[in-house]
Scaffold this motif. Structure first.
Motif, PDB file in Angstrom:
ATOM      1  N   ALA A  24       0.841  -1.205   0.000  1.00  0.00           N
ATOM      2  CA  ALA A  24       0.000   0.000   0.000  1.00  0.00           C
ATOM      3  C   ALA A  24       0.876   1.254   0.000  1.00  0.00           C
ATOM      4  O   ALA A  24       0.449   2.314  -0.460  1.00  0.00           O
ATOM      5  CB  ALA A  24      -0.928  -0.017   1.212  1.00  0.00           C
ATOM      6  N   GLY A  25       2.089   1.129   0.501  1.00  0.00           N
ATOM      7  CA  GLY A  25       2.964   2.293   0.613  1.00  0.00           C
ATOM      8  C   GLY A  25       3.650   2.665  -0.691  1.00  0.00           C
ATOM      9  O   GLY A  25       3.669   3.826  -1.083  1.00  0.00           O
ATOM     10  N   CYS A  26       4.212   1.666  -1.396  1.00  0.00           N
ATOM     11  CA  CYS A  26       5.022   2.000  -2.575  1.00  0.00           C
ATOM     12  C   CYS A  26       4.587   1.268  -3.840  1.00  0.00           C
ATOM     13  O   CYS A  26       5.125   1.523  -4.908  1.00  0.00           O
ATOM     14  CB  CYS A  26       6.501   1.715  -2.288  1.00  0.00           C
ATOM     15  N   GLY A  27       3.632   0.351  -3.713  1.00  0.00           N
ATOM     16  CA  GLY A  27       3.114  -0.325  -4.896  1.00  0.00           C
ATOM     17  C   GLY A  27       3.933  -1.516  -5.352  1.00  0.00           C
ATOM     18  O   GLY A  27       3.598  -2.174  -6.342  1.00  0.00           O
ATOM     19  N   HIS A  28       5.006  -1.831  -4.621  1.00  0.00           N
ATOM     20  CA  HIS A  28       5.823  -2.991  -4.978  1.00  0.00           C
ATOM     21  C   HIS A  28       4.985  -4.270  -4.877  1.00  0.00           C
ATOM     22  O   HIS A  28       4.241  -4.448  -3.928  1.00  0.00           O
ATOM     23  CB  HIS A  28       7.029  -3.085  -4.034  1.00  0.00           C
ATOM     24  N   VAL A  29       5.111  -5.127  -5.880  1.00  0.00           N
ATOM     25  CA  VAL A  29       4.378  -6.388  -5.867  1.00  0.00           C
ATOM     26  C   VAL A  29       5.342  -7.507  -5.489  1.00  0.00           C
ATOM     27  O   VAL A  29       6.339  -7.732  -6.175  1.00  0.00           O
ATOM     28  CB  VAL A  29       3.728  -6.678  -7.237  1.00  0.00           C
ATOM     29  N   ALA A  30       5.060  -8.186  -4.387  1.00  0.00           N
ATOM     30  CA  ALA A  30       5.923  -9.264  -3.902  1.00  0.00           C
ATOM     31  C   ALA A  30       5.273 -10.615  -4.167  1.00  0.00           C
ATOM     32  O   ALA A  30       4.117 -10.842  -3.836  1.00  0.00           O
ATOM     33  CB  ALA A  30       6.187  -9.098  -2.401  1.00  0.00           C
ATOM     34  N   PHE A  31       6.039 -11.480  -4.794  1.00  0.00           N
ATOM     35  CA  PHE A  31       5.553 -12.827  -5.067  1.00  0.00           C
ATOM     36  C   PHE A  31       6.675 -13.814  -4.826  1.00  0.00           C
ATOM     37  O   PHE A  31       7.732 -13.685  -5.438  1.00  0.00           O
ATOM     38  CB  PHE A  31       5.061 -12.945  -6.509  1.00  0.00           C
ATOM     39  N   PRO A  32       6.509 -14.805  -3.940  1.00  0.00           N
ATOM     40  CA  PRO A  32       5.330 -15.020  -3.094  1.00  0.00           C
ATOM     41  C   PRO A  32       5.100 -13.847  -2.143  1.00  0.00           C
ATOM     42  O   PRO A  32       6.029 -13.084  -1.854  1.00  0.00           O
ATOM     43  CB  PRO A  32       5.697 -16.273  -2.304  1.00  0.00           C
TER      44      PRO A  32
END
Ligand SMILES: [Zn+2]
Length: 131
Positions: A24-32
């Protein structure tokens, strides 16, 4: 009673369903998905399902595989970059290894990865196929 594929899929860990966490803070998408954002250390996330479309970033052809992949060689192991910037390391299936190229468009599919003949255990995960 037959096995319901949708129900089976729900019971797999979320990484098999391409569920990622968007910070929510920076939009980084982490997977897993992670509890702490690797980019900004934020802890507020929303769950997002990744688009399975991507491209081959880099790859190698495996000629001498580990025991559990015996019989599958030669096969291509690639780093696939999805639209969200997420990178997934997986096999590229349904293609002649000589035809795989950097930048090739692919799509991730849920496939059988390996089978332990003696134990009868079948492992599932993602493989990339030409798009
Ligand atoms: Zn972040």
């Amino acid at each position: 009673m037959s096995l319901n594929p949708a129900r089976v899929a729900r019971e797999f860990p979320s990484r098999y369903r391409l569920e990622a966490a968007k910070c929510a803070g920076c939009g980084h998408v982490a997977f897993p998905a992670r509890l702490v954002c690797p980019a900004c250390r934020g802890t507020k996330h929303t769950a997002v399902t990744l688009d399975p479309a991507g491209k081959v970033l880099t790859f190698t052809v495996i000629h001498v595989p580990p025991a559990e992949f015996k019989g599958q060689a030669p096969y291509v192991l690639a780093v696939v970059e999805l639209a969200d910037g997420v990178r997934v390391t997986c096999q590229v299936a349904d293609v002649d290894p000589a035809a795989v190229k950097t930048g090739m468009p692919v799509s991730l599919e849920f496939r059988r990865i390996q089978e332990d003949g003696e134990a009868g255990v079948i492992a599932y995960g993602h493989k990339a196929v030409p798009a």
